[in-house]
Design an enzyme around this catalytic site. Sequence first.
Site, PDB file in Angstrom:
ATOM      1  N   ASP A  18       0.832  -1.201   0.000  1.00 43.53           N
ATOM      2  CA  ASP A  18       0.000   0.000   0.000  1.00 43.53           C
ATOM      3  C   ASP A  18       0.871   1.257   0.000  1.00 43.53           C
ATOM      4  O   ASP A  18       2.000   1.235   0.488  1.00 43.53           O
ATOM      5  CB  ASP A  18      -0.904  -0.028   1.250  1.00 43.53           C
ATOM      6  CG  ASP A  18      -2.062   0.951   1.140  1.00 43.53           C
ATOM      7  OD1 ASP A  18      -2.308   1.489   0.038  1.00 43.53           O
ATOM      8  OD2 ASP A  18      -2.718   1.190   2.167  1.00 43.53           O
ATOM      9  N   ASN A  66     -10.574  -2.806  -6.401  1.00 37.54           N
ATOM     10  CA  ASN A  66      -9.740  -1.890  -7.200  1.00 37.54           C
ATOM     11  C   ASN A  66     -10.291  -1.645  -8.602  1.00 37.54           C
ATOM     12  O   ASN A  66      -9.914  -0.666  -9.251  1.00 37.54           O
ATOM     13  CB  ASN A  66      -8.294  -2.411  -7.320  1.00 37.54           C
ATOM     14  CG  ASN A  66      -7.479  -2.258  -6.059  1.00 37.54           C
ATOM     15  OD1 ASN A  66      -6.520  -2.985  -5.833  1.00 37.54           O
ATOM     16  ND2 ASN A  66      -7.838  -1.291  -5.207  1.00 37.54           N
TER      17      ASN A  66
HETATM   18  C1  FPP Z   1      -1.798   0.291  -3.353  1.00 39.01           C
HETATM   19  O1  FPP Z   1      -1.362   1.615  -3.429  1.00 39.01           O
HETATM   20  C2  FPP Z   1      -1.301  -0.487  -4.453  1.00 39.01           C
HETATM   21  C3  FPP Z   1      -2.076  -1.040  -5.434  1.00 39.01           C
HETATM   22  C4  FPP Z   1      -3.529  -0.925  -5.510  1.00 39.01           C
HETATM   23  C5  FPP Z   1      -1.475  -1.763  -6.554  1.00 39.01           C
HETATM   24  C6  FPP Z   1      -0.227  -2.501  -6.254  1.00 39.01           C
HETATM   25  C7  FPP Z   1       0.485  -2.642  -7.524  1.00 39.01           C
HETATM   26  C8  FPP Z   1       1.810  -2.662  -7.693  1.00 39.01           C
HETATM   27  C9  FPP Z   1       2.810  -2.652  -6.615  1.00 39.01           C
HETATM   28  C10 FPP Z   1       2.372  -2.675  -9.054  1.00 39.01           C
HETATM   29  C11 FPP Z   1       1.956  -3.846  -9.851  1.00 39.01           C
HETATM   30  C12 FPP Z   1       2.274  -5.122  -9.184  1.00 39.01           C
HETATM   31  C13 FPP Z   1       2.611  -6.226  -9.835  1.00 39.01           C
HETATM   32  C14 FPP Z   1       2.843  -7.491  -9.108  1.00 39.01           C
HETATM   33  C15 FPP Z   1       2.764  -6.241 -11.285  1.00 39.01           C
HETATM   34  P1  FPP Z   1      -2.439   2.754  -3.545  1.00 39.01           P
HETATM   35  O2  FPP Z   1      -2.595   3.128  -4.968  1.00 39.01           O
HETATM   36  O3  FPP Z   1      -3.716   2.339  -2.875  1.00 39.01           O
HETATM   37  O4  FPP Z   1      -1.729   3.909  -2.738  1.00 39.01           O
HETATM   38  P2  FPP Z   1      -2.423   5.052  -1.881  1.00 39.01           P
HETATM   39  O5  FPP Z   1      -3.217   4.381  -0.782  1.00 39.01           O
HETATM   40  O6  FPP Z   1      -1.255   5.821  -1.369  1.00 39.01           O
HETATM   41  O7  FPP Z   1      -3.285   5.845  -2.819  1.00 39.01           O
END
Ligand code: FPP
Length: 239
Positions: A18, A66
């Site tokens: 996250d 998501n």
């Molecule tokens: C949460 O950060 C992260 C995600 C919803 C996506 C995770 C994806 C990756 C690390 C990249 C792709 C992964 C692979 C395995 C190809 P957020 O966007 O919710 O962050 P925030 O809470 O700060 O807005």
Amino acid sequence: MKKIVPDRLPTHVAIIMDGNGRWAKQQKLKRVEGHRVGIDSVRNITEACHEFGIPYLTLYAFSKENWSRPREEVKTLMYLLGLYLENELPFMMEKGVRLNIIGEKKDFSKTLQAQFDHVMKETAANSNVVLTIALSYSGRREIIRAVKLISEDLKCGRIKRIDDRAFKKYLYAPDIPDPDLLIRTSGEMRVSNFLLWQIAYTEMYVTDILWPDFRREAFLDALREFAKRERRFGNIKEF
Ligand code: FPP
């Protein structure tokens, strides 16, 4: 200074990755840049598992919820996922990483589904690290799916009784042991519908570090904290 790896390591580490968006904001970049750099953390932590001898790593990459993010962000995440699968195969082969996917694969494009199948097939014989990526995943949906499957088998007599062991066989990844350690980055104290059945006795570790900054040293801090935990599985210390 190189940090020392603790003696008592978890067999299975699960991570709620996250904070990509917040990281990007801090750097005055677009949110997607956080996801892009987050992929480097995925590689770094997978490599650390290989180095330390941790055989199971499960990453929450895309939840069922998501899908309701802005269209452009979902599109970019799908693009990055495709890129990841295309680029990481040589790394997985070199490190002996087996890719496994949990969640609803059918929710993804045919092209991505073909990429999932290809990388899973190519890495099927690898055995150093089982890297499970949760995609279009929901813990509640996994449980409901298992209940449906188990009730069909019960009705037609394929199984006689339901207990913890029998139930686990109906989850997405029945052969993977429950996580010993669940890490969540970016300081949020939630489990967010992740592995609800499997984390019953899992140790939790929350760090303020945002996922794109979560690398080997931060992972070692989590492992050292885990090594100090006393696990009782609902029992008492002495009896
Ligand atoms: C949460 O950060 C992260 C995600 C919803 C996506 C995770 C994806 C990756 C690390 C990249 C792709 C992964 C692979 C395995 C190809 P957020 O966007 O919710 O962050 P925030 O809470 O700060 O807005």
